[in-house]
Design an enzyme around this catalytic site. Structure first.
Site, PDB file in Angstrom:
ATOM      1  N   LYS A  57     -56.560 -72.405   5.306  1.00  8.18           N
ATOM      2  CA  LYS A  57     -57.125 -73.933   5.178  1.00  8.18           C
ATOM      3  C   LYS A  57     -56.605 -73.955   3.256  1.00  8.18           C
ATOM      4  O   LYS A  57     -57.104 -75.112   2.625  1.00  8.18           O
ATOM      5  CB  LYS A  57     -58.434 -74.921   5.048  1.00  8.18           C
ATOM      6  CG  LYS A  57     -58.453 -74.478   6.530  1.00  8.18           C
ATOM      7  CD  LYS A  57     -57.730 -75.663   7.486  1.00  8.18           C
ATOM      8  CE  LYS A  57     -56.920 -74.935   8.796  1.00  8.18           C
ATOM      9  NZ  LYS A  57     -55.821 -75.422   9.244  1.00  8.18           N
ATOM     10  N   SER A  58     -56.019 -72.818   3.264  1.00  9.84           N
ATOM     11  CA  SER A  58     -55.580 -73.716   1.417  1.00  9.84           C
ATOM     12  C   SER A  58     -54.288 -73.543   1.227  1.00  9.84           C
ATOM     13  O   SER A  58     -53.814 -73.818   0.019  1.00  9.84           O
ATOM     14  CB  SER A  58     -55.635 -71.856   0.885  1.00  9.84           C
ATOM     15  OG  SER A  58     -57.084 -71.523   1.157  1.00  9.84           O
ATOM     16  N   THR A  60     -51.084 -73.246   3.670  1.00 11.12           N
ATOM     17  CA  THR A  60     -50.234 -72.176   4.272  1.00 11.12           C
ATOM     18  C   THR A  60     -48.918 -73.516   4.744  1.00 11.12           C
ATOM     19  O   THR A  60     -47.931 -72.591   4.243  1.00 11.12           O
ATOM     20  CB  THR A  60     -50.841 -71.734   5.661  1.00 11.12           C
ATOM     21  OG1 THR A  60     -52.080 -71.153   5.627  1.00 11.12           O
ATOM     22  CG2 THR A  60     -50.346 -70.672   6.053  1.00 11.12           C
ATOM     23  N   TRP A  62     -48.302 -75.834   3.925  1.00  7.21           N
ATOM     24  CA  TRP A  62     -47.665 -77.025   2.607  1.00  7.21           C
ATOM     25  C   TRP A  62     -46.715 -75.712   1.811  1.00  7.21           C
ATOM     26  O   TRP A  62     -45.212 -76.057   1.528  1.00  7.21           O
ATOM     27  CB  TRP A  62     -48.287 -77.309   1.484  1.00  7.21           C
ATOM     28  CG  TRP A  62     -48.419 -78.597   0.688  1.00  7.21           C
ATOM     29  CD1 TRP A  62     -47.416 -79.406   0.257  1.00  7.21           C
ATOM     30  CD2 TRP A  62     -49.108 -78.746  -0.533  1.00  7.21           C
ATOM     31  NE1 TRP A  62     -47.062 -79.441  -1.084  1.00  7.21           N
ATOM     32  CE2 TRP A  62     -48.282 -80.033  -0.984  1.00  7.21           C
ATOM     33  CE3 TRP A  62     -50.324 -78.544  -0.892  1.00  7.21           C
ATOM     34  CZ2 TRP A  62     -48.723 -79.938  -2.276  1.00  7.21           C
ATOM     35  CZ3 TRP A  62     -50.873 -78.786  -2.582  1.00  7.21           C
ATOM     36  CH2 TRP A  62     -50.013 -79.684  -2.989  1.00  7.21           C
ATOM     37  N   HIS A 104     -52.340 -65.115   7.621  1.00  5.46           N
ATOM     38  CA  HIS A 104     -53.836 -64.403   6.866  1.00  5.46           C
ATOM     39  C   HIS A 104     -54.473 -62.990   6.372  1.00  5.46           C
ATOM     40  O   HIS A 104     -55.440 -62.819   6.497  1.00  5.46           O
ATOM     41  CB  HIS A 104     -54.514 -65.424   7.574  1.00  5.46           C
ATOM     42  CG  HIS A 104     -54.843 -66.788   7.805  1.00  5.46           C
ATOM     43  ND1 HIS A 104     -54.384 -67.393   6.963  1.00  5.46           N
ATOM     44  CD2 HIS A 104     -54.427 -67.142   8.682  1.00  5.46           C
ATOM     45  CE1 HIS A 104     -53.998 -68.278   7.445  1.00  5.46           C
ATOM     46  NE2 HIS A 104     -54.288 -68.584   8.541  1.00  5.46           N
ATOM     47  N   ARG A 126     -56.920 -71.694  -3.205  1.00  2.49           N
ATOM     48  CA  ARG A 126     -57.776 -73.365  -2.713  1.00  2.49           C
ATOM     49  C   ARG A 126     -59.121 -73.139  -3.079  1.00  2.49           C
ATOM     50  O   ARG A 126     -59.373 -72.355  -2.629  1.00  2.49           O
ATOM     51  CB  ARG A 126     -57.244 -74.394  -1.700  1.00  2.49           C
ATOM     52  CG  ARG A 126     -57.895 -75.406  -1.974  1.00  2.49           C
ATOM     53  CD  ARG A 126     -57.169 -76.227  -0.280  1.00  2.49           C
ATOM     54  NE  ARG A 126     -58.191 -77.662  -0.121  1.00  2.49           N
ATOM     55  CZ  ARG A 126     -57.759 -78.076   0.586  1.00  2.49           C
ATOM     56  NH1 ARG A 126     -57.409 -77.841   1.992  1.00  2.49           N
ATOM     57  NH2 ARG A 126     -58.432 -79.647   0.577  1.00  2.49           N
ATOM     58  N   TYR A 196     -53.693 -74.487  -4.962  1.00  2.49           N
ATOM     59  CA  TYR A 196     -53.794 -75.719  -4.549  1.00  2.49           C
ATOM     60  C   TYR A 196     -53.706 -77.207  -5.558  1.00  2.49           C
ATOM     61  O   TYR A 196     -52.958 -77.860  -5.349  1.00  2.49           O
ATOM     62  CB  TYR A 196     -54.756 -75.741  -3.244  1.00  2.49           C
ATOM     63  CG  TYR A 196     -54.511 -76.933  -2.541  1.00  2.49           C
ATOM     64  CD1 TYR A 196     -53.531 -76.970  -1.369  1.00  2.49           C
ATOM     65  CD2 TYR A 196     -55.381 -78.314  -2.938  1.00  2.49           C
ATOM     66  CE1 TYR A 196     -54.096 -77.982  -0.653  1.00  2.49           C
ATOM     67  CE2 TYR A 196     -55.215 -79.105  -2.128  1.00  2.49           C
ATOM     68  CZ  TYR A 196     -54.776 -79.492  -0.864  1.00  2.49           C
ATOM     69  OH  TYR A 196     -54.475 -80.187   0.139  1.00  2.49           O
ATOM     70  N   GLY A 264     -55.189 -83.854   2.180  1.00  4.20           N
ATOM     71  CA  GLY A 264     -55.204 -83.339   1.275  1.00  4.20           C
ATOM     72  C   GLY A 264     -54.821 -83.629  -0.101  1.00  4.20           C
ATOM     73  O   GLY A 264     -54.660 -83.675  -1.089  1.00  4.20           O
TER      74      GLY A 264
HETATM   75  P1  A3P Z   1     -57.522 -81.076   3.953  1.00  2.65           P
HETATM   76  O1  A3P Z   1     -58.159 -80.918   5.309  1.00  2.65           O
HETATM   77  O2  A3P Z   1     -58.463 -80.671   3.301  1.00  2.65           O
HETATM   78  O3  A3P Z   1     -56.683 -82.165   4.619  1.00  2.65           O
HETATM   79  P2  A3P Z   1     -52.999 -74.566   6.065  1.00  2.65           P
HETATM   80  O4  A3P Z   1     -51.870 -74.952   5.887  1.00  2.65           O
HETATM   81  O5  A3P Z   1     -53.891 -73.639   4.877  1.00  2.65           O
HETATM   82  O6  A3P Z   1     -54.170 -74.607   7.348  1.00  2.65           O
HETATM   83  O7  A3P Z   1     -54.257 -76.038   5.304  1.00  2.65           O
HETATM   84  C1  A3P Z   1     -54.369 -77.575   5.671  1.00  2.65           C
HETATM   85  C2  A3P Z   1     -54.652 -77.928   4.257  1.00  2.65           C
HETATM   86  O8  A3P Z   1     -53.296 -78.414   3.304  1.00  2.65           O
HETATM   87  C3  A3P Z   1     -55.229 -79.597   5.216  1.00  2.65           C
HETATM   88  O9  A3P Z   1     -56.379 -80.137   3.790  1.00  2.65           O
HETATM   89  C4  A3P Z   1     -54.215 -80.140   4.801  1.00  2.65           C
HETATM   90  O10 A3P Z   1     -54.392 -81.426   4.584  1.00  2.65           O
HETATM   91  C5  A3P Z   1     -53.341 -79.701   3.461  1.00  2.65           C
HETATM   92  N1  A3P Z   1     -52.121 -80.105   3.084  1.00  2.65           N
HETATM   93  C6  A3P Z   1     -51.144 -79.432   3.773  1.00  2.65           C
HETATM   94  N2  A3P Z   1     -49.572 -80.339   3.100  1.00  2.65           N
HETATM   95  C7  A3P Z   1     -50.165 -80.931   2.257  1.00  2.65           C
HETATM   96  C8  A3P Z   1     -49.832 -81.577   1.557  1.00  2.65           C
HETATM   97  N3  A3P Z   1     -48.198 -81.802   1.207  1.00  2.65           N
HETATM   98  N4  A3P Z   1     -50.270 -82.291   0.307  1.00  2.65           N
HETATM   99  C9  A3P Z   1     -51.567 -82.153  -0.046  1.00  2.65           C
HETATM  100  N5  A3P Z   1     -52.465 -81.547   1.153  1.00  2.65           N
HETATM  101  C10 A3P Z   1     -51.743 -80.560   1.966  1.00  2.65           C
END
Ligand code: A3P
Length: 299
Positions: A57-58, A60, A62, A104, A126, A196, A264
């Site tokens: 959730k940091s 990945t 993106w 991870h 993040r 992030y 996001g």
């Molecule tokens: P949120 O749940 O806060 O929206 P991972 O890919 O490591 O699982 O992380 C998921 C998190 O990255 C989610 O956070 C997701 O919305 C956020 N994320 C993915 N793409 C993004 C982008 N283009 N810009 C900002 N946040 C993004």
């Protein structure tokens, strides 16, 4: 050999995980954990391999999307990355170059060749309050019998697990301390660190830095396009199109949409933490992060 463990919290939250060598793993980690970790250690790395290392959730997805566009020169949305953790070595070996693999696992578990400087590593960090809020939403969206029999989370319980380091990727605090050590000790120049909150503030300059690190020579127009394609809204739009890559995450949620994209944003944790929980979190954070070089922004 990994053993199965069940961890319960006071509020009835529970999770069934694998434990090996004092670390937790998800049950879909390849094989008995031990053998796959050994195979990763001796994995044949290609010069153009990119490893994306993250705590869940940091960012990945993106980072994977940005790197894929920069590595291939095409701005196709590719969905979720292939994970080193959940993919057997035979399948990994057959993937065409350039491979962009996520994991991870921490840097200590990367292939020896990576630690010696081969391939590239990109990691994104993040702030932990948003990590936890994002993790909570993600886990509670999963609706497949396989997940429901293994996991049940209420906010209070997940917070307890997170603070105790009892989550499927271990302690966030240990993860960060591990990176502090890598930053101090790793001598190669094949590791790049992203934040992030900085990406949210200024994606374009981070795209530029990524391109330089990867050694790709696209002009400003392509980097502008990549930046536009990788905004949160655009990635959500791409992920919800009928033509989006099909993937297991969509199949295991209630509404069959990708559970990865939520808001996001920076600071949405305020909608989850009570005042008391936040004070407790800050106390633990300040103690554990006292000697860390990281200084996270929470809003
Ligand atoms: P949120 O749940 O806060 O929206 P991972 O890919 O490591 O699982 O992380 C998921 C998190 O990255 C989610 O956070 C997701 O919305 C956020 N994320 C993915 N793409 C993004 C982008 N283009 N810009 C900002 N946040 C993004």
């Amino acid at each position: 050999m990994a053993e199965q463990v069940e961890i319960r919290s006071k509020d009835g939250s529970f999770q069934k995980l694998l434990k090996y060598d004092d670390r937790y793993y998800v049950p879909n980690f390849v094989g008995n954990v031990k053998d796959h970790l050994a195979a990763i250690d001796v994995m044949e790395v290609r010069e153009d391999d990119t490893f994306i290392l993250t705590y869940p959730k940091s960012g990945t997805h993106w980072t994977f999307t940005l790197v894929s566009m920069l590595r291939t020169g095409t701005t196709i949305y590719r969905g979720s990355p292939t994970f080193l953790d959940y993919t057997d070595m035979e399948t990994l070996d057959k993937l065409p170059s350039p491979r962009v693999l996520a994991t991870h696992l921490t840097f200590d578990f990367m292939p020896k060749q990576v630690k010696e400087g081969k391939g590239k590593v990109i990691t994104i960090f993040r702030n932990p309050k948003d990590v936890l809020s994002s993790l909570f939403t993600f886990l509670t969206k999963l609706d497949h019998p396989d997940f429901l029999s293994r996991y049940h989370f209420k906010w209070e319980g997940l917070l307890e697990f997170f603070m105790e380091g009892e989550t499927y990727c271990g302690s966030w605090f240990d993860y960060i301390q591990n990176w502090d050590k890598v930053m101090a000790e790793h001598r190669g120049n094949n590791v790049m660190y992203l934040i992030y909150e900085d990406m949210i503030q200024d994606l374009r300059s981070n795209v530029q830095k990524l391109a330089m690190f990867l050694g790709v020579s696209f002009g400003p127009d392509y980097l502008d396009t990549v930046t536009k394609k990788c905004t949160f809204l655009n990635m959500v739009t791409e992920a919800t199109k009928a033509a989006a890559p099909s993937e297991q995450w969509k199949e295991v949620t209630k509404n069959k949409t990708l559970p990865i994209y939520r808001k996001g944003e920076v600071g949405d944790w305020k909608n989850y933490f009570t005042v008391a929980q936040n004070e407790y979190f800050d106390k633990v954070y300040n103690e554990k992060m006292e000697n860390s070089s990281f200084d996270f922004r929470f809003e």
